[in-house]
Enzyme design. Structure first.
Site, mmCIF file in Angstrom:
data_model
loop_
_atom_site.group_PDB
_atom_site.id
_atom_site.type_symbol
_atom_site.label_atom_id
_atom_site.label_comp_id
_atom_site.label_asym_id
_atom_site.label_seq_id
_atom_site.Cartn_x
_atom_site.Cartn_y
_atom_site.Cartn_z
ATOM 1 N N GLY A 1 -2.982 0.130 -6.684
ATOM 2 C CA GLY A 1 -3.097 -0.470 -5.374
ATOM 3 C C GLY A 1 -3.616 0.517 -4.340
ATOM 4 N N SER A 2 -3.838 0.020 -3.134
ATOM 5 C CA SER A 2 -4.501 0.818 -2.104
ATOM 6 C C SER A 2 -3.656 1.994 -1.625
ATOM 7 C CB SER A 2 -4.876 -0.084 -0.920
ATOM 8 O OG SER A 2 -3.731 -0.750 -0.415
ATOM 9 N N THR A 3 -2.342 1.808 -1.477
ATOM 10 C CA THR A 3 -1.500 2.908 -1.016
ATOM 11 C C THR A 3 -1.381 3.976 -2.096
ATOM 12 O OG1 THR A 3 -0.247 1.260 0.246
ATOM 13 C CG2 THR A 3 0.667 3.467 0.128
ATOM 14 N N ASP B 1 4.413 4.770 -6.542
ATOM 15 C CA ASP B 1 3.718 3.482 -6.619
ATOM 16 C C ASP B 1 3.920 2.727 -5.313
ATOM 17 O OD1 ASP B 1 2.251 1.395 -7.660
ATOM 18 O OD2 ASP B 1 3.527 1.089 -9.419
ATOM 19 N N ASP C 1 4.419 -4.899 -3.041
ATOM 20 C CA ASP C 1 3.948 -6.015 -2.219
ATOM 21 C C ASP C 1 5.025 -6.493 -1.257
ATOM 22 O OD1 ASP C 1 1.313 -6.311 -3.475
ATOM 23 O OD2 ASP C 1 2.481 -6.830 -5.247
ATOM 24 N N LYS D 1 6.090 -6.725 -7.111
ATOM 25 C CA LYS D 1 4.902 -5.933 -7.411
ATOM 26 C C LYS D 1 3.975 -6.767 -8.301
ATOM 27 C CE LYS D 1 5.302 -1.681 -8.679
ATOM 28 N NZ LYS D 1 4.095 -1.386 -7.866
ATOM 29 N N GLY D 2 2.735 -6.331 -8.384
ATOM 30 C CA GLY D 2 1.790 -6.995 -9.268
ATOM 31 C C GLY D 2 0.680 -7.729 -8.564
ATOM 32 N N GLY E 1 -1.933 -6.564 -7.540
ATOM 33 C CA GLY E 1 -3.184 -6.062 -8.105
ATOM 34 C C GLY E 1 -3.339 -6.355 -9.585
ATOM 35 N N GLU F 1 2.929 -1.096 -14.664
ATOM 36 C CA GLU F 1 3.753 -0.532 -13.597
ATOM 37 C C GLU F 1 5.225 -0.524 -13.998
ATOM 38 O OE1 GLU F 1 1.057 -1.686 -9.672
ATOM 39 O OE2 GLU F 1 2.609 -3.053 -10.359
#
Length: 249
Positions: free
Chosen positions: A36-38, A91, A94, A104-105, A107, A113
């Site tokens: 993900g972006s972060t 990590d 969301d 999460k997930g 992406g 993950e």
């Protein structure tokens, strides 16, 4: 506030959370790299630290995209093997509730993950302030699903009130999106998840569901950027100023 200005503020929070997480990485660690972006900001900063000779680490990534990024910035990668455990996995998420239960997930990397999260001694979540919620569920809960089982999985999730939709590949629409393992991704719109533990058990019992995006009891801490503040959140502990933490608490 204009959308471009809001995106800029959110990106700044992501960068600041990722930069703070780098302080928690010690020389010689085995590190799990999130998706993900972060997490991408963290991977880039980790690569810069390695190239500057400030750290020596080895890592495994939770997605092919993160793996590609890590290689491009010079992070040495380890292939999965028996007995491999990580000192720290960093990590994103969301959604994050007050108990550090996660969705999460978004992406599509939820399976890998969760594999790395459970193979880690410490899971650290990094996030911007928009990810904090009083209760999980507004963000669609992702599932990774075996293609053959899809119709029955959709029926079962609908009976649970999840309003399932098959995720579409944005670059290849109308083709469905696939995980790195070649499975389908289903987004479940529960709107509200008052009991994540019970829902996780119900989803795990559906044949054909490879993994769900509820992460229960896995996150040890979260670094969350809120405008100019950086907070460390831990289950059952009052939020603390992140500048007071330069190593794993």
């Amino acid at each position: 506030m204009a959308n471009s200005e809001l995106r800029g503020l959110v990106d700044n929070e992501k960068r600041r959370a990722a930069a703070q997480a780098l302080h928690w990485v010690s020389d010689g660690m085995l590190v799990g790299l999130g998706s993900g972006s972060t997490a991408a900001y963290f991977i880039q900063l980790l690569g810069e630290a390695l190239q500057a000779g400030k750290l020596r680490v080895q890592a495994t990534a939770t997605s092919l995209a993160s793996e590609t990024l890590a290689r491009s910035v010079g992070v040495p990668l380890l292939a999965p093997r028996r007995g491999l455990r990580f000192d720290l996995t960093v990590d994103g998420a969301d959604e994050i509730d007050p108990q550090l239960t996660l969705i999460k997930g978004g992406g599509g990397a939820l399976l890998r993950e969760k594999v790395l999260a459970t193979a880690s001694d410490y899971l650290l979540i990094i996030a911007d302030s928009s990810k904090l919620v009083p209760q999980l569920g507004q963000f669609p809960l992702p599932l990774e699903v075996v293609p053959f089982a899809l119709p029955w999985v959709l029926d079962a999730v609908a009976q649970l009130g999840g309003e399932p939709t098959v995720r579409v590949d944005k670059k290849k629409a109308p083709q469905p999106a696939l995980s790195d393992q070649g499975n389908l991704l289903v987004d479940c719109h529960f709107r509200s998840i008052p009991d994540p533990t019970e829902l996780a058990l119900q989803l795990q019992a559906i044949p054909g569901v490879v993994e769900h995006g509820l992460f229960l009891g896995l996150a040890r801490a979260a670094i969350v950027a809120q405008e100019e503040k950086l907070l460390v959140l831990r289950p059952g502990v009052a939020p603390a100023d992140a500048v007071d933490f330069t190593k794993l608490p």
